[in-house]
Write an enzyme that holds these catalytic residues in place. Structure first.
Site, PDB file in Angstrom:
ATOM      1  N   CYS A   4       0.841  -1.018   0.096  1.00 60.51           N
ATOM      2  CA  CYS A   4      -0.012   0.014  -0.049  1.00 60.51           C
ATOM      3  C   CYS A   4       0.869   1.164  -0.064  1.00 60.51           C
ATOM      4  O   CYS A   4       2.085   1.316   0.267  1.00 60.51           O
ATOM      5  CB  CYS A   4      -0.858   0.144   1.240  1.00 60.51           C
ATOM      6  SG  CYS A   4      -2.145  -1.496   1.147  1.00 60.51           S
ATOM      7  N   CYS A  40      -4.396   0.684  -2.300  1.00 62.72           N
ATOM      8  CA  CYS A  40      -4.643   0.681  -1.125  1.00 62.72           C
ATOM      9  C   CYS A  40      -3.874   1.529  -0.268  1.00 62.72           C
ATOM     10  O   CYS A  40      -2.751   2.225  -0.929  1.00 62.72           O
ATOM     11  CB  CYS A  40      -4.543  -0.630  -0.482  1.00 62.72           C
ATOM     12  SG  CYS A  40      -2.814  -1.538  -0.923  1.00 62.72           S
TER      13      CYS A  40
END
Ligand SMILES: *[C@@H]1O[C@H](CO)[C@@H](O)[C@H](O)[C@H]1NC(C)=O
Ligand SMILES: *[C@@H]1O[C@H](CO)[C@@H](O)[C@H](O)[C@H]1NC(C)=O
Ligand SMILES: *[C@@H]1O[C@H](CO)[C@@H](O)[C@H](O)[C@H]1NC(C)=O
Length: 314
Positions: free
Chosen positions: A122, A203
């Protein structure tokens, strides 16, 4: 759909495909046949000269390039990832050849994408629209950022062109259709699916680099505005950090508080995303100035920095 509206929605893909072919820039007139196309091409030539021009066939040596890039990626770029490069090529070929050159959908690439699953950490996802050149210098300096071109599929097919032909079991190396004449162009379909996968994976904090020197910096028809934005998951994404960057010499058309970016912010809000927006990110300004130190706005920046250096060294 009008003949020229499709290329408009493909700004970034066309960038990717055609930027390295400067010698072939056709006249504005030949770039678009439909009247509306001509209007668009005259007002925004860079949106049209490439894709409407059906002079290129499949990139020569495409098989060697793709397989070679695949081995480079799995051996040197992301060592430790196990992919079957030969099989990826076979699935790609199967998707494209013996199809009418205008009739390759995302579904045709299903098996190929299955061969190349990727999971990314992420906070590294970098999206962009109409900032192609800058975004890649940015990602080269800030190594933790990743763009679509850093994924396996992006790495393999960046800058390539391809299409098949119905009656033959090979690629068409003579001519591929113009973007504007096809709804399911083999190149477009692949990038569409790749962009969608990339955005679905995103993300943590994500970054979006937009071009404040053009009208509609956020364009709902662009790959970012249509495919990627719709594929972002508010449950996975903490912050959408927008960075608007203009050319040092201007024009300064759009910003965080002006123009289409407000529309983007509205969409983010309505979908429950948290966001930030920065107009003149220092790192980006410096990066641009490195390439054009003599520009007045860069000279000011350089002088400021030199003064600061004097202060600290005295
Ligand atoms: C495109 O593909 C579809 C389904 O694969 C097929 O039914 C159709 O005839 C094809 N069209 C052309 C122009 O090849
Ligand atoms: C903004 O877009 C224009 C027109 O496509 C391009 O010439 C310029 O380099 C872009 N600016 C940045 C910062 O990417
Ligand atoms: C994510 O972005 C927000 C807003 O810019 C910032 O406050 C936070 O520190 C960032 N988190 C990470 C992990 O980068």
């Amino acid at each position: 759909m009008t003949r020229c509206s499709l290329p408009l929605s493909l700004g970034r893909i066309k960038d990717r495909l055609l930027i390295k072919r400067p010698t072939t820039m056709p006249s504005v007139k030949s770039a678009c046949s439909a009247i509306i196309g001509i209007v668009i091409c005259i007002s925004v030539p860079q949106l049209c000269f490439g894709p409407a021009q059906a002079v290129f066939g499949t990139t020569p040596n495409i098989k060697h390039i793709v397989i070679g890039r695949c081995f480079t990626y799995t051996t040197l770029v992301q060592p430790g990832l196990r992919y079957d490069c030969e099989e990826i090529w076979r699935q790609f070929e199967k998707a494209v050849v013996q199809q009418s050159s205008c009739n390759v959908t995302e579904e045709h690439y299903f098996e190929m994408f299955n061969m190349m699953p990727e999971i990314w950490p992420c906070d590294r996802f970098l999206f962009w629209s109409k900032t192609r050149v800058l975004v890649h210098s940015y990602a080269a300096v800030f190594r933790h950022f990743w763009t679509l071109e850093d994924t396996l599929v992006g790495y393999l097919f960046n800058d390539l062109v391809w299409c098949g032909q119905e009656e033959d079991s090979d690629f068409d190396f003579n001519v591929c259709p113009a973007w504007s004449t096809c709804r399911t162009h083999p190149v477009y379909s692949l990038w569409k699916r790749a962009s969608q996968n990339f955005a679905e994976m995103a993300c943590g904090n994500i970054t979006v680099l937009l071009n404040g020197s053009v009208v509609n910096a956020f364009n709902k028809k662009s790959m970012f505005g249509s495919i990627e934005l719709d594929s972002l998951n508010p449950q996975r994404v903490n912050y959408v950090n927008i960075k608007v960057v203009t050319n040092p010499e201007g024009p300064h058309i759009e910003s965080c508080s002006q123009g289409s970016i407000l529309e983007l912010i509205q969409i983010l809000l309505s979908r429950g995303f948290q966001w930030t927006c920065t107009d003149s990110d220092l790192a980006l300004v410096i990066l641009q100035c490195v390439q054009d130190l003599n520009h007045p706005s860069c000279q000011m920046l350089a002088n400021n920095m030199l003064q600061q250096k004097d202060l600290t060294s005295t």
